[in-house]
Design an enzyme around this catalytic site. Sequence first.
Site, PDB file in Angstrom:
ATOM      1  N   ARG A 105       0.839  -1.197   0.000  1.00  0.00           N
ATOM      2  CA  ARG A 105       0.000   0.000   0.000  1.00  0.00           C
ATOM      3  C   ARG A 105       0.877   1.251   0.000  1.00  0.00           C
ATOM      4  O   ARG A 105       1.700   1.433   0.891  1.00  0.00           O
ATOM      5  CB  ARG A 105      -0.894  -0.014   1.243  1.00  0.00           C
ATOM      6  CG  ARG A 105      -2.023   1.004   1.135  1.00  0.00           C
ATOM      7  CD  ARG A 105      -3.088   0.690   2.135  1.00  0.00           C
ATOM      8  NE  ARG A 105      -2.627   1.080   3.456  1.00  0.00           N
ATOM      9  CZ  ARG A 105      -3.401   1.619   4.373  1.00  0.00           C
ATOM     10  NH1 ARG A 105      -4.659   1.816   4.139  1.00  0.00           N
ATOM     11  NH2 ARG A 105      -2.928   1.930   5.548  1.00  0.00           N
ATOM     12  N   THR A 109      -0.842   7.645  -1.384  1.00  0.00           N
ATOM     13  CA  THR A 109      -2.114   7.540  -2.126  1.00  0.00           C
ATOM     14  C   THR A 109      -3.058   6.520  -1.484  1.00  0.00           C
ATOM     15  O   THR A 109      -4.243   6.503  -1.790  1.00  0.00           O
ATOM     16  CB  THR A 109      -1.859   7.086  -3.581  1.00  0.00           C
ATOM     17  OG1 THR A 109      -1.305   5.758  -3.531  1.00  0.00           O
ATOM     18  CG2 THR A 109      -0.901   8.009  -4.311  1.00  0.00           C
ATOM     19  N   ASP A 201      -3.403 -10.175  12.847  1.00  0.00           N
ATOM     20  CA  ASP A 201      -2.705 -10.125  11.559  1.00  0.00           C
ATOM     21  C   ASP A 201      -2.403 -11.563  11.112  1.00  0.00           C
ATOM     22  O   ASP A 201      -1.602 -12.257  11.731  1.00  0.00           O
ATOM     23  CB  ASP A 201      -1.411  -9.323  11.704  1.00  0.00           C
ATOM     24  CG  ASP A 201      -0.738  -9.118  10.351  1.00  0.00           C
ATOM     25  OD1 ASP A 201      -0.620  -7.962   9.912  1.00  0.00           O
ATOM     26  OD2 ASP A 201      -0.329 -10.127   9.719  1.00  0.00           O
ATOM     27  N   ASP A 204       1.332 -12.362  10.362  1.00  0.00           N
ATOM     28  CA  ASP A 204       2.150 -12.458  11.582  1.00  0.00           C
ATOM     29  C   ASP A 204       1.844 -13.737  12.344  1.00  0.00           C
ATOM     30  O   ASP A 204       2.741 -14.375  12.885  1.00  0.00           O
ATOM     31  CB  ASP A 204       1.892 -11.259  12.494  1.00  0.00           C
ATOM     32  CG  ASP A 204       2.607 -10.013  12.003  1.00  0.00           C
ATOM     33  OD1 ASP A 204       3.579 -10.153  11.227  1.00  0.00           O
ATOM     34  OD2 ASP A 204       2.197  -8.910  12.390  1.00  0.00           O
TER      35      ASP A 204
HETATM   36  N1  URA Z   1      -5.188  -8.317   7.430  1.00  0.00           N
HETATM   37  C1  URA Z   1      -5.006  -9.099   8.504  1.00  0.00           C
HETATM   38  O1  URA Z   1      -4.066  -9.882   8.563  1.00  0.00           O
HETATM   39  N2  URA Z   1      -5.885  -9.018   9.517  1.00  0.00           N
HETATM   40  C2  URA Z   1      -6.943  -8.185   9.494  1.00  0.00           C
HETATM   41  O2  URA Z   1      -7.730  -8.171  10.450  1.00  0.00           O
HETATM   42  C3  URA Z   1      -7.111  -7.371   8.352  1.00  0.00           C
HETATM   43  C4  URA Z   1      -6.227  -7.456   7.329  1.00  0.00           C
END
Ligand code: URA
Length: 210
Positions: A105, A109, A201, A204
């Site tokens: 990302r 922008t 995430d 992760d």
């Molecule tokens: N990406 C992720 O890994 N977790 C989220 O909650 C949103 C996007």
Amino acid sequence: MKQHLTVVNHPLVQHKLTLMRENSTSTAVFRQLLREISQLLAYEVTYELPMTTREIDTPLRKMDAPVLAGRKLALISILRAGNGLLDGMLELIPSARVGFVGLYRDEETLKPVQYYFKVPEQLSERLSIVVDPMLATGNSSAAAVDLVKQAGAKNIRFLCLLAAPEGVARMKEAHPDVPIVTASLDERLNDIGYILPGLGDAGDRMFGTK
Ligand code: URA
């Protein structure tokens, strides 16, 4: 697939998803559950594949037996978290062709920018299944599907573990022709774009990077 959104409510999927959501679940267990759940989701997303028949000999007689028709399907992973879904799916569909889409990302922008793109040839003749565990804002998923379409794909499905209503709406607006299969439609996004209640995430958690 006729519906735009399919939520797989199978008890095994829902049980495994609950274990994955739990904060105390270790990286190793999270990864194993993701592998297992991806196979159950793969079963659903490959429903209604075109079939033909082939004459075979059983030990007793000949028969016209059902087999998959057409070119091998393409699994396209959105890096990096998509790879967690890919591994399990490849165990179930070992002859699938595989592609990768890398997007980041742009902080100014806020738009997704492509840094890697490699997909199988003859995409126009294959079913392409784009995989990413989290359909959050839907911006990177919609951009990835744009790229896959530009590469020729006409028959595309999107597979994720969790979806936010915002992401589903974004995909429906950008790609109404792309059915989505998920294990859960969660409540909403928080103000930094994480799915609630979600699982944190996904990258992760599967790679142990935090
Ligand atoms: N990406 C992720 O890994 N977790 C989220 O909650 C949103 C996007």
